[in-house]
Design an enzyme around this catalytic site. Structure first.
Site, PDB file in Angstrom:
ATOM      1  CE  LYS A  41      -1.199  -9.703  10.408  1.00  0.00           C
ATOM      2  NZ  LYS A  41      -2.583  -9.249  10.241  1.00  0.00           N
ATOM      3  CD  GLU A  71      -3.177 -12.510   2.635  1.00  0.00           C
ATOM      4  OE1 GLU A  71      -2.139 -12.275   3.280  1.00  0.00           O
ATOM      5  OE2 GLU A  71      -3.968 -11.616   2.300  1.00  0.00           O
ATOM      6  CG  HIS A  85      18.282 -13.979 -21.199  1.00  0.00           C
ATOM      7  ND1 HIS A  85      19.119 -14.491 -22.161  1.00  0.00           N
ATOM      8  CD2 HIS A  85      17.308 -13.301 -21.857  1.00  0.00           C
ATOM      9  CE1 HIS A  85      18.691 -14.106 -23.367  1.00  0.00           C
ATOM     10  NE2 HIS A  85      17.579 -13.392 -23.204  1.00  0.00           N
ATOM     11  N   GLY A 144      -8.688  -7.533   1.913  1.00  0.00           N
ATOM     12  CA  GLY A 144      -7.476  -6.759   1.608  1.00  0.00           C
ATOM     13  C   GLY A 144      -6.979  -6.981   0.191  1.00  0.00           C
ATOM     14  NE  ARG A 145      -6.933 -13.301  -0.241  1.00  0.00           N
ATOM     15  CZ  ARG A 145      -7.232 -13.407   1.038  1.00  0.00           C
ATOM     16  NH1 ARG A 145      -6.689 -12.571   1.914  1.00  0.00           N
ATOM     17  NH2 ARG A 145      -8.073 -14.323   1.476  1.00  0.00           N
ATOM     18  CE  LYS A 181     -11.214  -5.543   5.749  1.00  0.00           C
ATOM     19  NZ  LYS A 181     -11.456  -6.832   5.123  1.00  0.00           N
ATOM     20  CD  GLU A 214       4.255  -5.875   8.968  1.00  0.00           C
ATOM     21  OE1 GLU A 214       3.165  -5.608   9.532  1.00  0.00           O
ATOM     22  OE2 GLU A 214       4.630  -7.032   8.720  1.00  0.00           O
TER      23      GLU A 214
HETATM   24  O1  F6P Z   1      -1.108 -10.098   5.231  1.00  0.00           O
HETATM   25  C1  F6P Z   1      -2.284 -10.176   5.950  1.00  0.00           C
HETATM   26  C2  F6P Z   1      -3.161  -9.037   5.702  1.00  0.00           C
HETATM   27  O2  F6P Z   1      -4.226  -9.177   6.580  1.00  0.00           O
HETATM   28  C3  F6P Z   1      -3.662  -8.913   4.272  1.00  0.00           C
HETATM   29  O3  F6P Z   1      -4.774  -9.661   3.979  1.00  0.00           O
HETATM   30  C4  F6P Z   1      -3.915  -7.454   4.183  1.00  0.00           C
HETATM   31  O4  F6P Z   1      -4.024  -7.077   2.856  1.00  0.00           O
HETATM   32  C5  F6P Z   1      -2.698  -6.914   4.876  1.00  0.00           C
HETATM   33  O5  F6P Z   1      -2.502  -7.798   5.955  1.00  0.00           O
HETATM   34  C6  F6P Z   1      -2.782  -5.495   5.361  1.00  0.00           C
HETATM   35  O6  F6P Z   1      -3.806  -5.307   6.285  1.00  0.00           O
HETATM   36  P1  F6P Z   1      -4.336  -3.878   6.640  1.00  0.00           P
HETATM   37  O7  F6P Z   1      -4.883  -3.250   5.390  1.00  0.00           O
HETATM   38  O8  F6P Z   1      -5.397  -4.077   7.673  1.00  0.00           O
HETATM   39  O9  F6P Z   1      -3.190  -3.061   7.176  1.00  0.00           O
END
Ligand code: F6P
Length: 539
Positions: free
Chosen positions: A504, A353, A384, A267-268, A207, A213
């Site tokens: 972060k 979240e 199990h 995002g979620r 987003k 990452e």
């Molecule tokens: O984990 C935090 C977060 O902001 C989530 O809400 C989001 O889904 C994820 O990081 C990834 O963010 P982006 O789509 O901006 O890379």
């Protein structure tokens, strides 16, 4: 606001009522009402919800509905569907319902009907998907694209991966999806180990297009492609899903191949937005549309059904009941479907979240617990492993069992066994096994304490006809709206996620320290860890 919440008459009445249920057993509740299963079940959008094995009476539900009314559930729900800026801390709407609105429906936020734009993006995604499936879009060497790697994390990963696995029976035969989320380099090298760059397409899903990452993995993937195919290959092997056109351009990608969405998509809550591009590529346009129709059906149900029959409201209020009135810390999600293996992980982000907050919308500390810890594994594997604790441990763990009437594989026998296990587990948890029953079976007195099951362990059973794109959409939307229902009872903002920010920022500072660019002051433990790490790395 939370102090107000505790003092609400509806809250207090629930506390008193809870006391009255202290010694009531599920055996008793079923004896009192032989039609309890019918009285405490509801059905909508192809989902049958049996909530009769919960520690509640009709009065409990009425009190929970009173609580919901006192928190303006209907008005707040309508505000969400009206595109109001209910995500107060970020000044945004939470308008994911517009992502699955059918063409022609009007859904306005900020005075603008967003449905035409949503459908433009869907058409763009569909054209791109068709070009890959029909092989008119090819890699730089002319090879068709057969391997698609989604690089993204959190909401830009969990939904697409969950859907790819869930819709295994609906996959397009010529493409295969892979997912890279973790910044651990092992993930990307594991995924690319057996891939041919010439037939691989990367979707960079972010987003913000700034997530550490994702950007690290995206650059490593770029290197993997350009080392094999040259710099010019980037535009044929990379597309982006983002709200950040500038950053996409800076990466070297053509914004013509960027699939956008707006800041009102959290995002979620984004697996049905352009973030679902990998899903569409994986299962085809038609199946993706069926999934959206499932989401929409549940949206309509949530918006229109009376509270007593409203599945998301019922699930949400039962979570409140155990979380706040029985002290339950966790809730287990137990799908009896191999294909839903990642559904608990998906719900973990969606719920934790969203509702892992300790201040209300006014910034006041909550005086009651908010979101429960969500966890789970598919049955029967969990039986199990951790079910022992659910059956005989000291904690109360409400469970959601999710099962499907029809198997997707040809052989019915294992499916019968699978579903028999689901139904049996819910029965065993609710009714247990008494000492008298054990004695009647001839169990020795010494063994009785160990083999007794107390019962009274509550569960919901969600029974769905079959796992399909449509039913997956309904299930996800069911939980989305249940999370919303819980959040509004607590009076929190379920749509921000400030809790991920600090880690972060600190990681960026520590990276800079590791690279010798800075020397930030740290506490004794952090500096020792950092020093030891650098020493072991030979710095
Ligand atoms: O984990 C935090 C977060 O902001 C989530 O809400 C989001 O889904 C994820 O990081 C990834 O963010 P982006 O789509 O901006 O890379």
């Amino acid at each position: 606001m939370s102090a107000v919440l505790c003092n609400l008459p509806a809250w207090r009445r629930l506390q008193e009522h809870r006391q009255s249920l202290e010694h009531v057993t599920l055996r008793q509740l079923f004896q009192e009402d032989p039609h309890r299963a019918g009285h405490f079940s509801a059905e909508a959008c192809g989902i049958y919800l049996d909530y009769s094995k919960h520690l509640l009476r009709r009065e409990t539900l009425n009190l929970l509905f009173d609580l919901a009314h006192s928190r303006d559930l209907e008005a707040r729900r309508d505000a969400m569907f009206a595109g109001e800026k209910i995500n107060h801390t970020e000044g945004r709407a939470a308008f994911h319902a517009a992502l699955r609105a059918p063409r022609g429906m009007v859904m306005r936020t900020g005075g603008v009907d967003v449905v035409p734009e949503v459908h433009q993006v869907l058409e763009h995604m569909a054209r791109f998907t068709q070009s890959i499936h029909e092989q008119s879009w090819r890699g730089a060497t002319g090879q068709p694209i057969r391997q698609i790697v989604n690089i993204g994390i959190g909401g830009s990963y969990l939904g697409p991966e969950m859907a790819w696995k869930a819709l295994r029976a609906y996959r397009h035969t010529d493409v295969h999806l892979h997912f890279v989320a973790n910044v651990d380099g092992a993930t990307l090298s594991d995924v690319t180990a057996n891939l041919d760059p010439a037939e691989t397409l990367f979707i960079i899903s972010s987003k913000t297009f700034t997530t550490l990452e994702t950007m690290t993995n995206a650059h490593a993937a770029r290197h993997w492609i350009t080392s094999a195919l040259g710099e010019d290959a980037v535009s044929r092997h990379f597309v982006a899903v983002s709200t950040n056109a500038e950053a996409v351009k800076a990466f070297g990608m053509d914004t013509e191949h960027m699939f956008g969405f707006r800041d009102w998509v959290g995002g979620r809550y984004s697996m049905d937005s352009a973030i679902g591009l990998s899903t569409m590529l994986g299962v085809g346009v038609q199946h993706f549309q069926e999934m959206l129709a499932g989401f929409h059906a549940m949206d309509m149900h949530f918006q229109n059904a009376p509270l007593e029959q409203n599945l998301p409201v019922l699930l949400g209020l039962m979570s409140i009941w155990y979380n706040n009135f029985w002290g339950a810390q966790t809730q287990a999600i137990l799908p009896y479907a191999y294909d839903l293996a990642r559904f608990p992980a998906y719900l973990q982000q969606l719920q934790m979240e969203s509702n892992g907050k300790s201040v209300d919308e006014a910034g006041q500390l909550l005086s009651v617990d908010s979101g429960p810890i969500i966890w789970g594994e598919p049955g029967t594997d969990g039986q199990h492993s951790f079910y022992q604790l659910i059956h005989q441990g000291t904690r109360l763990i409400p469970c959601d069992f999710i099962g499907f009437c029809h198997p997707l594989s040809a052989s019915a026998e294992p499916h019968e066994l699978l579903m028999a296990n689901l139904i049996a587990q819910a029965e065993a948890l609710a009714f247990g096994k008494t000492a008298e029953e054990l004695r009647a079976e001839g169990v020795s007195e010494a063994q009785v304490p160990f083999r007794t099951f107390a019962g009274n362990r509550p569960s919901s059973v969600l029974l769905v006809d079959a796992l399909s794109p449509h039913s997956l959409g309904t299930l996800v939307a069911l939980y989305e709206h249940s999370v919303f229902t819980q959040g509004l009872i607590w009076g929190i903002d379920s749509f921000d996620q400030w809790g991920v920010e600090l880690g972060k920022v600190l990681a960026q500072r520590i990276v800079s320290d590791m690279q010798g660019k800075t020397q930030h002051p740290h506490d004794g433990s952090t500096s020792t860890l950092l020093e030891r790490y650098l020493r072991r790395r030979g710095h």
